[in-house]
Design a protein around this motif. Structure first.
Motif, PDB file in Angstrom:
ATOM      1  N   GLY A 118      30.764  46.461  34.258  1.00  0.00           N
ATOM      2  CA  GLY A 118      30.353  45.410  35.185  1.00  0.00           C
ATOM      3  C   GLY A 118      31.506  44.480  35.538  1.00  0.00           C
ATOM      4  O   GLY A 118      32.202  44.656  36.544  1.00  0.00           O
ATOM      5  N   TYR A 119      31.739  43.509  34.673  1.00  0.00           N
ATOM      6  CA  TYR A 119      32.766  42.503  34.925  1.00  0.00           C
ATOM      7  C   TYR A 119      34.164  43.121  35.054  1.00  0.00           C
ATOM      8  O   TYR A 119      34.908  42.798  35.978  1.00  0.00           O
ATOM      9  CB  TYR A 119      32.767  41.442  33.818  1.00  0.00           C
ATOM     10  N   GLY A 120      34.534  43.988  34.115  1.00  0.00           N
ATOM     11  CA  GLY A 120      35.885  44.548  34.113  1.00  0.00           C
ATOM     12  C   GLY A 120      36.218  45.283  35.396  1.00  0.00           C
ATOM     13  O   GLY A 120      37.307  45.125  35.952  1.00  0.00           O
ATOM     14  N   ALA A 121      35.288  46.077  35.881  1.00  0.00           N
ATOM     15  CA  ALA A 121      35.519  46.830  37.122  1.00  0.00           C
ATOM     16  C   ALA A 121      35.668  45.893  38.320  1.00  0.00           C
ATOM     17  O   ALA A 121      36.568  46.060  39.147  1.00  0.00           O
ATOM     18  CB  ALA A 121      34.375  47.815  37.351  1.00  0.00           C
ATOM     19  N   LYS A 122      34.797  44.906  38.417  1.00  0.00           N
ATOM     20  CA  LYS A 122      34.843  43.970  39.543  1.00  0.00           C
ATOM     21  C   LYS A 122      36.098  43.104  39.485  1.00  0.00           C
ATOM     22  O   LYS A 122      36.773  42.899  40.504  1.00  0.00           O
ATOM     23  CB  LYS A 122      33.576  43.100  39.560  1.00  0.00           C
ATOM     24  N   ALA A 123      36.421  42.600  38.294  1.00  0.00           N
ATOM     25  CA  ALA A 123      37.609  41.755  38.156  1.00  0.00           C
ATOM     26  C   ALA A 123      38.867  42.528  38.517  1.00  0.00           C
ATOM     27  O   ALA A 123      39.765  41.986  39.179  1.00  0.00           O
ATOM     28  CB  ALA A 123      37.701  41.202  36.738  1.00  0.00           C
ATOM     29  N   ALA A 124      38.953  43.789  38.120  1.00  0.00           N
ATOM     30  CA  ALA A 124      40.133  44.600  38.432  1.00  0.00           C
ATOM     31  C   ALA A 124      40.336  44.725  39.941  1.00  0.00           C
ATOM     32  O   ALA A 124      41.468  44.632  40.438  1.00  0.00           O
ATOM     33  CB  ALA A 124      40.009  45.981  37.792  1.00  0.00           C
ATOM     34  N   GLN A 125      39.256  44.927  40.687  1.00  0.00           N
ATOM     35  CA  GLN A 125      39.346  45.010  42.148  1.00  0.00           C
ATOM     36  C   GLN A 125      39.885  43.693  42.719  1.00  0.00           C
ATOM     37  O   GLN A 125      40.724  43.694  43.627  1.00  0.00           O
ATOM     38  CB  GLN A 125      37.978  45.285  42.755  1.00  0.00           C
TER      39      GLN A 125
END
Length: 105
Positions: free
Chosen positions: A20-27
């Motif tokens: 969730g957070y990790g994927a969105k933050a990376a973008q």
């Protein structure tokens, strides 16, 4: 002057955090001009009272203003909600000194 964002995160649900957070933050890090230098779990605490076993994330940015644009953006405000209840984070922002400052400082 380059700037670095340093995050220490104690995560209770790593799978949910990453997907969730990790994927969105990376973008968003990429969108706002940052790049990851380090992302990994298992920090060893040598002193202090926060971070034993934590995940560490260090990202490099063109300058402090780029970090603040990312941090204060509506997109990142929404992304941070994805870590609520599953991670306790400590976030630091620091500018890198010039080579001359580092050698003399």
């Amino acid at each position: 002057m380059p700037a670095y964002m340093i995050v220490t995160a104690n995560i209770s649900d790593r799978e949910q955090f990453i997907s969730g957070y990790g994927a969105k933050a990376a973008q968003l890090v990429e969108k706002f001009g940052g790049r990851y230098i380090l992302r990994g779990p298992g920090a060893e605490l040598l002193e202090g009272d926060f971070g034993a076993g934590a995940s560490m994330v260090i990202s490099e940015w063109p300058d402090k203003e780029a970090v603040k644009r990312f941090w204060n953006s509506p997109e990142y405000t929404e992304a941070k909600k994805l870590r609520e209840g599953i991670a306790e984070c400590q976030v630091l922002l620091i500018e890198a000194p010039s080579i001359a400052e580092a050698l003399n400082g």
